[in-house]
Design an enzyme around this catalytic site. Structure first.
Site, short mmCIF file in Angstrom:
data_model
loop_
_atom_site.label_atom_id
_atom_site.label_comp_id
_atom_site.label_asym_id
_atom_site.label_seq_id
_atom_site.Cartn_x
_atom_site.Cartn_y
_atom_site.Cartn_z
N ASP A 1 52.26 15.43 2.57
CA ASP A 1 52.40 14.34 3.54
C ASP A 1 52.74 13.01 2.86
OD1 ASP A 1 51.22 16.45 5.07
OD2 ASP A 1 50.60 14.95 6.55
N ARG B 1 35.81 6.70 2.71
CA ARG B 1 36.90 5.89 3.26
C ARG B 1 36.71 4.39 3.03
NH1 ARG B 1 39.25 10.07 2.11
NH2 ARG B 1 40.03 11.45 3.76
N ASP C 1 40.24 9.49 10.26
CA ASP C 1 40.56 8.69 9.07
C ASP C 1 41.46 7.50 9.37
OD1 ASP C 1 38.97 9.96 7.24
OD2 ASP C 1 40.53 11.32 6.53
N SER D 1 43.45 23.02 5.38
CA SER D 1 43.62 21.82 4.57
C SER D 1 42.27 21.41 4.00
CB SER D 1 44.20 20.68 5.41
OG SER D 1 43.29 20.28 6.42
#
Length: 409
Positions: free
Chosen positions: A14, A93, A122, A178
């Site tokens: 990505d 994060r 996210d 993932s």
């Protein structure tokens, strides 16, 4: 002159394609890779970014900061989302966001870009943290950009785009799931895991051994010492937070401790299935929880548990940097002033339990003489009669007004 963008870069499919796409749009892109403990070949990823065309690729080691200033407070506050998830991704994060904002200031970049999807948490976490730290920053979120989404429906289109531009990728069209990894945990989702009735294969797990076939048969006991709710020693030895977590990850992982398979409520309104493994964090959470009940006043504990749940929501939803989180965190830290002592944990295949605990000082709330069944210890048994009588008043009144309770047989 091209405008600068700081791209949260992972080196995967990505963000590699997003890097190329941003370059095609005329941006000058500086990639930022935050090392939060994931097993990654950072040098190879850096060279890949530069080959694609990044102006610079910065690899920033934030492991110590992540453990000391995010994971350790999470343990101290007892954070757990929906009673099961220890917030491994959520805690990372804000730490990564700080690194992104620092890079934006250093390079005088106007934009921060990320590869988070439009359906996940996210995107919210990165952007709320960024706006709280740098209100003037602008965000580029390709997976919410109409033009990008028209060009790329999903992984197949990205793979074709990567081939077209000679971008090396290891992703395959039918990747089974993932992953997102850091030093606290690894999360697995999407792919075959999107079916909540599909049992995750044993080959999925990376941090933990199979507790049924690979874990040691004999249990192991370890001691964890806390000061003000923070882990400071492992087996009587003072070590840094990073060292303690690394050791516990290895030992607890060998016992297969810390696996969960759950459906959770995302902040954006969707339910998602995730498989997580958090070996060291699970041992620390359970040890802290045991010592906390031992040390805290009952009513303080009840209030603290309510605030803990609120704080867990704030962290999960991306509000680490917010007035409400700042306030609640200070309240939770205040509750930990007397959470000082040592817990003995027994590690067994697949789980761990506290088997012994002691307070650091003699004036602990646990009064062995008072609670003993062998001596009165200052407790007056007849006082319990009045206690019971007062508590029974409302029960008697309920029966007087509405009749006796019906006992089903």
């Amino acid at each position: 002159m091209a405008e600068k963008v700081i791209l949260a870069y992972s080196g995967g499919l990505d963000t590699s394609c997003i890097l190329k796409w941003l370059l095609e749009k005329g941006y000058e892109v500086i990639c930022l890779m935050a090392d939060v403990g994931q097993k990654e070949d950072f040098e190879a990823a850096k060279q890949k970014a530069l080959k694609i065309g990044a102006k610079e690729c910065v690899v920033k080691d934030v492991k110590d900061d992540f453990v000391r200033n995010y994971i350790w407070p999470g343990i101290q506050m007892g954070l757990i989302y929906e009673e099961r998830y220890l917030l491994g991704t959520s805690l990372a994060r804000p730490c990564i966001s700080v690194a992104l904002v620092e890079a934006a200031r250093k390079y005088q970049a106007k934009y921060i870009a990320h590869g988070a999807t439009g359906k996940g948490n996210d995107q919210v976490r990165f952007e709320l943290c960024a706006y709280a730290l740098m209100p003037e920053i602008k965000i580029i979120a390709p997976w919410r950009d109409d033009e990008f989404c028209q060009q790329f429906q999903g992984r197949l289109d990205l793979i074709e785009y990567a081939k077209l531009h000679n971008i090396p990728v290891t992703a395959k069209p039918s990747t089974p799931w993932s992953t997102d990894a850091n030093i606290l945990h690894i999360s697995y989702e999407s792919g075959v895991l999107e079916d909540p009735n599909h049992i995750a294969p044993e080959s999925l797990y990376e941090m933990t051994k199979d507790p049924l076939t690979q874990a040691p048969k004999e249990s192991m006991r370890i001691t964890i010492t806390f000061e003000k709710g923070l882990p400071v020693k492992l087996n009587e030895k003072a070590q840094s937070p990073l060292e303690i977590l690394e050791i516990l990850n290895y030992v607890a992982g060998s016992y297969g401790i810390g696996r969960i398979d759950i459906v959770e409520n995302r902040y954006v309104g969707l339910k998602s299935r995730g498989v997580y493994e958090t070996p060291g964090g699970t041992v620390l959470f359970k040890a802290h929880q045991d010592l906390e009940v031992f040390c805290l006043d009952r009513e303080v504990l009840r209030c603290k548990q309510y605030l803990r749940d609120r704080m867990a929501d704030y962290v999960y939803n991306g509000f680490w940097f917010s007035p409400e989180a700042n306030y609640v965190r200070q309240c939770l830290e205040l509750s930990q002033a007397n959470v000082n002592g040592q817990v003995t944990m027994e590690l067994r295949p697949g789980y761990c339990i506290a088997v012994a605990r002691q307070a650091a000082t003699a004036n602990a709330l646990y009064n062995q003489e008072l609670v003993s069944m062998d001596v009165h210890g200052g407790y007056v048994p007849r006082d319990a009669s009045g206690f019971i009588a007062i508590n029974s008043v409302r029960l008697r009144e309920h029966v007087r007004a509405f009749g006796a309770y019906e006992v089903k047989k």
